[in-house]
Design a protein around this motif. Sequence first.
Motif, short mmCIF file in Angstrom:
data_model
loop_
_atom_site.label_atom_id
_atom_site.label_comp_id
_atom_site.label_asym_id
_atom_site.label_seq_id
_atom_site.Cartn_x
_atom_site.Cartn_y
_atom_site.Cartn_z
N GLY A 256 2.80 48.36 -32.38
CA GLY A 256 3.26 48.62 -33.81
C GLY A 256 4.79 48.45 -34.04
N LEU A 257 5.53 48.92 -32.71
CA LEU A 257 6.84 48.96 -32.99
C LEU A 257 7.46 47.50 -33.03
CD1 LEU A 257 9.65 50.58 -33.03
CD2 LEU A 257 9.71 50.47 -30.36
N SER A 258 6.95 46.70 -32.06
CA SER A 258 7.31 45.29 -31.77
C SER A 258 7.01 44.40 -33.25
CB SER A 258 6.48 44.63 -30.73
OG SER A 258 6.85 45.36 -29.62
N ILE A 259 5.81 44.75 -33.81
CA ILE A 259 5.45 44.16 -35.18
C ILE A 259 6.48 44.58 -36.34
CG2 ILE A 259 3.60 43.92 -36.81
CD1 ILE A 259 1.69 43.98 -34.53
N ILE A 260 6.76 45.84 -36.40
CA ILE A 260 7.55 46.39 -37.47
C ILE A 260 9.00 45.85 -37.30
CG2 ILE A 260 8.38 48.60 -36.64
CD1 ILE A 260 7.26 49.53 -39.45
N HIS A 261 9.45 45.87 -36.09
CA HIS A 261 10.85 45.31 -35.68
C HIS A 261 11.00 43.73 -36.09
CE1 HIS A 261 13.85 48.19 -34.62
NE2 HIS A 261 12.85 48.66 -33.76
N ALA A 267 10.28 46.78 -44.85
CA ALA A 267 9.40 48.14 -44.85
C ALA A 267 10.47 49.12 -44.92
CB ALA A 267 8.77 48.30 -43.22
N ALA A 268 9.89 50.46 -45.40
CA ALA A 268 10.80 51.39 -45.60
C ALA A 268 11.58 51.82 -44.06
CB ALA A 268 10.01 52.75 -45.93
N PRO A 269 12.84 52.23 -44.20
CA PRO A 269 13.30 52.59 -43.03
C PRO A 269 12.82 53.76 -42.24
CG PRO A 269 15.02 52.33 -44.74
CD PRO A 269 13.87 52.14 -45.40
#
Length: 319
Positions: A256-261, A267-269
């Motif tokens: 999830g972290l890799s995808i959102i980065h 996306a919201a901070p």
Amino acid sequence: MSPGNSSHVLAFLLAGIPGMARFHRWVFIPFGLMYLIAMLGNGIILLVVRAHHSLHEPMYYFLSMLATTDLGLTLSTLPTVLCVFWFHAREISFPVCLTQMFFIHAFSFMESSVLLAMAFDRYVAVCFPLRYSSILTGARIAKIGLGIIARCTLALLPLICLLTRLPFCRSHVLSHPYCLHQDMIQLACTDATLNSLYGLTLVSMVILDSLLIAFSYAMIIRAVLGITSREEQARALNTCVAHFCAVLIFYIPLAGLSIIHRYGKNAAPISHTLMANVYLFVPPVLNPILYSMKNKAIRRGLLRLLCRRAAWPGHGWRH
């Protein structure tokens, strides 16, 4: 700061929870509880394994490696999280930020490697139970541990070298109360494609670890299905439950972290902050709880250790 200035004189500003700056001291309370649980839980696992000779077996050696890795990951973020949320001290120099980033990613990479080693341990235990002790000898386990340390260190050193060559001239505000590679390279005022590609290489190595873990579980399930007794099947699978949960707890937030980065720039901070916190704080907190709940030997060892402490008369052990 102009693009020509070198990054070693640069200072970054760490960030807390977006929109909650006034409540940071209150926010630190749940963080402090997680730190306390993680340090106590993993410390107790190490103490129990060390204190009881009956636990000096391959499975518990690997569990000790996992607990050590979780302790390292916890202590890597503690100083800056404490400074940001409790003391409102946000500034961090480039060398310190670089050092913290190295240890955070090294221990994270190490956790993936340890989980892979533990999957191999479970594969041998289920598929080759009679040869378990002869395959996983103390010398082999020590070599696996040294190999994990060497793998993680050598893999992270080029990342450090690449970052030291980047000039930083944009906003120096990071997105988290600790330093992460993906966060730092976004502030570079030059092309950081090489850094990003090398980061993807490291991610691909972690993905390979997860695929090998999945393969080991496929072989375990195949071996279990070949057992005629339902009771023996359940017993074999039960030895893998805690490790399987630890795998899910680690890899799902990491994905999830890799995808959102990489794909969640709009996306919201707070979503970036929340995912990073789940990835860094949840596994060290839950792993010792999982193994304490699912492993009878750890529970018995802990109870014996507590009974010994209770019997302490002040001048020696009372047996």
